[in-house]
Enzyme design. Structure first.
Site, PDB file in Angstrom:
ATOM      1  N   SER A 165       5.891  -1.915  -2.110  1.00  0.00           N
ATOM      2  CA  SER A 165       5.835  -2.879  -3.242  1.00  0.00           C
ATOM      3  C   SER A 165       4.819  -2.410  -4.302  1.00  0.00           C
ATOM      4  O   SER A 165       3.750  -3.002  -4.447  1.00  0.00           O
ATOM      5  CB  SER A 165       5.534  -4.294  -2.752  1.00  0.00           C
ATOM      6  OG  SER A 165       4.704  -4.351  -1.624  1.00  0.00           O
TER       7      SER A 165
ATOM      8  N   GLY B   8       0.850  -1.198   0.000  1.00  0.00           N
ATOM      9  CA  GLY B   8       0.000   0.000   0.000  1.00  0.00           C
ATOM     10  C   GLY B   8       0.879   1.239   0.000  1.00  0.00           C
ATOM     11  O   GLY B   8       2.103   1.161   0.201  1.00  0.00           O
ATOM     12  N   LEU B   9       0.227   2.367  -0.210  1.00  0.00           N
ATOM     13  CA  LEU B   9       0.954   3.647  -0.256  1.00  0.00           C
ATOM     14  C   LEU B   9       1.629   3.946   1.083  1.00  0.00           C
ATOM     15  O   LEU B   9       1.230   3.402   2.123  1.00  0.00           O
ATOM     16  CB  LEU B   9      -0.049   4.775  -0.552  1.00  0.00           C
ATOM     17  CG  LEU B   9      -0.682   4.792  -1.952  1.00  0.00           C
ATOM     18  CD1 LEU B   9      -1.868   5.764  -1.974  1.00  0.00           C
ATOM     19  CD2 LEU B   9       0.355   5.176  -3.003  1.00  0.00           C
ATOM     20  N   SER B  10       2.605   4.829   1.045  1.00  0.00           N
ATOM     21  CA  SER B  10       3.192   5.337   2.284  1.00  0.00           C
ATOM     22  C   SER B  10       2.081   6.012   3.091  1.00  0.00           C
ATOM     23  O   SER B  10       1.303   6.795   2.545  1.00  0.00           O
ATOM     24  CB  SER B  10       4.293   6.350   1.941  1.00  0.00           C
ATOM     25  OG  SER B  10       4.802   6.916   3.115  1.00  0.00           O
ATOM     26  N   GLY B  11       1.981   5.655   4.358  1.00  0.00           N
ATOM     27  CA  GLY B  11       0.941   6.237   5.210  1.00  0.00           C
ATOM     28  C   GLY B  11      -0.396   5.536   5.120  1.00  0.00           C
ATOM     29  O   GLY B  11      -1.370   5.936   5.763  1.00  0.00           O
ATOM     30  N   SER B  12      -0.465   4.458   4.337  1.00  0.00           N
ATOM     31  CA  SER B  12      -1.758   3.762   4.198  1.00  0.00           C
ATOM     32  C   SER B  12      -2.125   3.021   5.492  1.00  0.00           C
ATOM     33  O   SER B  12      -3.309   2.810   5.772  1.00  0.00           O
ATOM     34  CB  SER B  12      -1.719   2.779   3.018  1.00  0.00           C
ATOM     35  OG  SER B  12      -0.668   1.846   3.169  1.00  0.00           O
ATOM     36  N   GLY B  13      -1.124   2.619   6.263  1.00  0.00           N
ATOM     37  CA  GLY B  13      -1.394   1.906   7.521  1.00  0.00           C
ATOM     38  C   GLY B  13      -0.719   0.548   7.602  1.00  0.00           C
ATOM     39  O   GLY B  13      -0.989  -0.223   8.536  1.00  0.00           O
ATOM     40  N   LYS B  14       0.177   0.243   6.676  1.00  0.00           N
ATOM     41  CA  LYS B  14       0.832  -1.078   6.651  1.00  0.00           C
ATOM     42  C   LYS B  14       1.514  -1.402   7.989  1.00  0.00           C
ATOM     43  O   LYS B  14       1.259  -2.445   8.588  1.00  0.00           O
ATOM     44  CB  LYS B  14       1.900  -1.142   5.528  1.00  0.00           C
ATOM     45  CG  LYS B  14       1.391  -0.864   4.136  1.00  0.00           C
ATOM     46  CD  LYS B  14       2.494  -0.947   3.102  1.00  0.00           C
ATOM     47  CE  LYS B  14       3.618   0.061   3.252  1.00  0.00           C
ATOM     48  NZ  LYS B  14       3.236   1.478   3.097  1.00  0.00           N
ATOM     49  N   SER B  15       2.394  -0.488   8.454  1.00  0.00           N
ATOM     50  CA  SER B  15       3.177  -0.769   9.665  1.00  0.00           C
ATOM     51  C   SER B  15       2.271  -0.843  10.895  1.00  0.00           C
ATOM     52  O   SER B  15       2.465  -1.706  11.760  1.00  0.00           O
ATOM     53  CB  SER B  15       4.230   0.310   9.916  1.00  0.00           C
ATOM     54  OG  SER B  15       4.959   0.549   8.761  1.00  0.00           O
TER      55      SER B  15
HETATM   56  N1  LIG Z   1      10.369   8.034  -3.068  1.00  0.00           N
HETATM   57  C1  LIG Z   1       9.765   7.334  -2.088  1.00  0.00           C
HETATM   58  N2  LIG Z   1       8.644   6.617  -2.367  1.00  0.00           N
HETATM   59  C2  LIG Z   1       8.049   5.895  -1.383  1.00  0.00           C
HETATM   60  N3  LIG Z   1       8.496   5.814  -0.096  1.00  0.00           N
HETATM   61  C3  LIG Z   1       9.619   6.517   0.219  1.00  0.00           C
HETATM   62  C4  LIG Z   1      10.281   7.292  -0.757  1.00  0.00           C
HETATM   63  N4  LIG Z   1      11.367   7.883  -0.161  1.00  0.00           N
HETATM   64  C5  LIG Z   1      11.373   7.485   1.110  1.00  0.00           C
HETATM   65  N5  LIG Z   1      10.322   6.661   1.362  1.00  0.00           N
HETATM   66  C6  LIG Z   1      10.133   5.974   2.662  1.00  0.00           C
HETATM   67  O1  LIG Z   1      10.529   4.630   2.416  1.00  0.00           O
HETATM   68  C7  LIG Z   1       9.487   3.721   2.752  1.00  0.00           C
HETATM   69  C8  LIG Z   1       9.168   2.778   1.573  1.00  0.00           C
HETATM   70  O2  LIG Z   1      10.177   1.828   1.427  1.00  0.00           O
HETATM   71  P1  LIG Z   1       9.837   0.420   0.796  1.00  0.00           P
HETATM   72  O3  LIG Z   1      11.074  -0.389   0.920  1.00  0.00           O
HETATM   73  O4  LIG Z   1       8.601  -0.117   1.424  1.00  0.00           O
HETATM   74  O5  LIG Z   1       9.535   0.798  -0.736  1.00  0.00           O
HETATM   75  S1  LIG Z   1       9.459  -0.164  -2.001  1.00  0.00           S
HETATM   76  O6  LIG Z   1       8.652  -1.344  -1.633  1.00  0.00           O
HETATM   77  O7  LIG Z   1      10.821  -0.549  -2.374  1.00  0.00           O
HETATM   78  O8  LIG Z   1       8.811   0.636  -3.059  1.00  0.00           O
HETATM   79  C9  LIG Z   1       8.261   4.541   3.054  1.00  0.00           C
HETATM   80  O9  LIG Z   1       7.781   3.978   4.255  1.00  0.00           O
HETATM   81  P2  LIG Z   1       6.227   3.787   4.570  1.00  0.00           P
HETATM   82  O10 LIG Z   1       5.740   5.190   4.793  1.00  0.00           O
HETATM   83  O11 LIG Z   1       6.226   2.974   5.835  1.00  0.00           O
HETATM   84  O12 LIG Z   1       5.559   3.098   3.434  1.00  0.00           O
HETATM   85  C10 LIG Z   1       8.735   5.963   3.198  1.00  0.00           C
HETATM   86  O13 LIG Z   1       8.846   6.288   4.559  1.00  0.00           O
HETATM   87  N1  LIG Z   2      -7.591   1.750  10.233  1.00  0.00           N
HETATM   88  C1  LIG Z   2      -6.326   2.155  10.289  1.00  0.00           C
HETATM   89  N2  LIG Z   2      -5.341   1.260  10.077  1.00  0.00           N
HETATM   90  C2  LIG Z   2      -4.055   1.662  10.113  1.00  0.00           C
HETATM   91  N3  LIG Z   2      -3.628   2.934  10.369  1.00  0.00           N
HETATM   92  C3  LIG Z   2      -4.584   3.867  10.582  1.00  0.00           C
HETATM   93  C4  LIG Z   2      -5.962   3.525  10.544  1.00  0.00           C
HETATM   94  N4  LIG Z   2      -6.664   4.633  10.764  1.00  0.00           N
HETATM   95  C5  LIG Z   2      -5.764   5.629  10.949  1.00  0.00           C
HETATM   96  N5  LIG Z   2      -4.499   5.176  10.856  1.00  0.00           N
HETATM   97  C6  LIG Z   2      -3.276   5.991  11.024  1.00  0.00           C
HETATM   98  O1  LIG Z   2      -2.618   6.073   9.756  1.00  0.00           O
HETATM   99  C7  LIG Z   2      -1.192   6.141   9.932  1.00  0.00           C
HETATM  100  C8  LIG Z   2      -0.573   5.023   9.109  1.00  0.00           C
HETATM  101  O2  LIG Z   2       0.842   5.096   9.208  1.00  0.00           O
HETATM  102  P1  LIG Z   2       1.777   3.845   8.968  1.00  0.00           P
HETATM  103  O3  LIG Z   2       1.241   2.649   9.663  1.00  0.00           O
HETATM  104  O4  LIG Z   2       3.172   4.289   9.295  1.00  0.00           O
HETATM  105  O5  LIG Z   2       1.616   3.621   7.382  1.00  0.00           O
HETATM  106  P2  LIG Z   2       2.608   2.898   6.373  1.00  0.00           P
HETATM  107  O6  LIG Z   2       3.387   1.868   7.130  1.00  0.00           O
HETATM  108  O7  LIG Z   2       1.707   2.302   5.336  1.00  0.00           O
HETATM  109  O8  LIG Z   2       3.481   3.993   5.815  1.00  0.00           O
HETATM  110  C9  LIG Z   2      -0.923   5.980  11.417  1.00  0.00           C
HETATM  111  O9  LIG Z   2      -0.728   7.268  11.990  1.00  0.00           O
HETATM  112  C10 LIG Z   2      -2.230   5.378  11.950  1.00  0.00           C
HETATM  113  O10 LIG Z   2      -2.478   5.722  13.295  1.00  0.00           O
END
Ligand SMILES: Nc1ncnc2c1ncn2[C@@H]1O[C@H](COP(=O)(O)OS(=O)(=O)O)[C@@H](OP(=O)(O)O)[C@H]1O
Ligand SMILES: Nc1ncnc2c1ncn2[C@@H]1O[C@H](COP(=O)(O)OP(=O)(O)O)[C@@H](O)[C@H]1O
Length: 200
Positions: free
Chosen positions: A105, A31-38
């Site tokens: 991914s 999923g997108l960055s910030g989608s909630g994966k972690s």
């Molecule tokens: N250009 C760009 N695009 C997307 N994300 C970025 C980028 N630069 C840094 N980050 C940070 O790196 C995290 C994503 O790394 P990943 O290893 O999951 O990416 S990938 O699967 O290889 O596409 C991602 O973490 P998450 O927010 O937890 O998804 C970001 O914090």
């Molecule tokens: N239903 C939900 N599931 C997961 N995260 C949520 C949800 N609703 C709100 N959030 C918030 O969205 C943010 C997701 O961040 P994070 O887990 O770091 O995303 P990712 O790992 O995809 O980048 C967190 O601040 C979390 O508290």
């Protein structure tokens, strides 16, 4: 040809799974960055761990500061990042662990590569389907603001693609579920997988 020979050891994956009373498997969050994966991966691991399962989580930021330090975010670097992670996840499966992996991914080809390395039988794909507008509003790490200003190149969803999975095992829409409900949906999916493998 690199002159290496694959060794077969006496203790097998089956032996380890029998001792651990669980099958090795990978839960792959995309999923997108910030989608909630972690966040969801964390909650699921807590649930599983406290129910007695042996788990280990591989997380994007941590892996990129260690084994994959030096790789960036071009399409080629992401593919290499994910290839190495899939190989590591496969070792965890062989060790009989429930390996939780949370990586953007972004493309179908990336995820096909991962699935091909791990093997379809041991791979559960979970799509954390949060719209870009919501991820950008959350902007947990302030990266979207930087990407919009052009300070980060190839940012997924802004200046690099994210292709939705076509047939994931589970889709979680976080705008309609809280973290607990999202984690519960994953736990139920795992339970049906365990049942299909004759583990309860
Ligand atoms: N250009 C760009 N695009 C997307 N994300 C970025 C980028 N630069 C840094 N980050 C940070 O790196 C995290 C994503 O790394 P990943 O290893 O999951 O990416 S990938 O699967 O290889 O596409 C991602 O973490 P998450 O927010 O937890 O998804 C970001 O914090
Ligand atoms: N239903 C939900 N599931 C997961 N995260 C949520 C949800 N609703 C709100 N959030 C918030 O969205 C943010 C997701 O961040 P994070 O887990 O770091 O995303 P990712 O790992 O995809 O980048 C967190 O601040 C979390 O508290």
């Amino acid at each position: 040809m690199n002159n290496t020979v694959f060794h077969n050891y006496h203790i097998t994956r089956k032996d380890r799974e029998k001792q651990l009373k669980q099958p090795g498997m990978v839960l792959w969050f995309t999923g997108l960055s910030g989608s909630g994966k972690s966040t969801i991966a964390n909650a699921v691991e807590q649930d599983l761990f406290h129910s007695g399962y042996k788990t280990y989580t591989l997380d994007g930021d941590n892996i990129r500061q260690g084994i994959n330090r030096g790789l960036g975010f071009t399409a080629e670097d992401r593919a290499e990042n994910l290839r190495r992670i899939a190989e590591v996840a496969k070792l965890f499966v062989d060790a009989g662990q429930i390996c939780i992996a949370a990586f953007v991914s972004p493309t179908k080809a990336d995820r096909k590569l991962v699935k091909d390395i791990i093997g379809e039988d041991d791979f559960i794909e979970i799509f954390v389907d949060t719209p870009l507008e919501i991820c950008e509003k959350r902007d947990v790490k302030g990266l979207y603001a930087k990407a919009r200003k052009g300070e980060i190149k190839n940012f997924t969803g802004i200046s690099a693609p994210y292709e939705n999975p076509e047939h994931p095992d589970l889709i979680i829409k976080t705008e309609h579920k809280n973290v607990g409900q999202s984690a519960k949906a994953v736990t139920e999916c795992i339970k049906s997988h365990l049942k299909s493998k004759n583990y309860e």
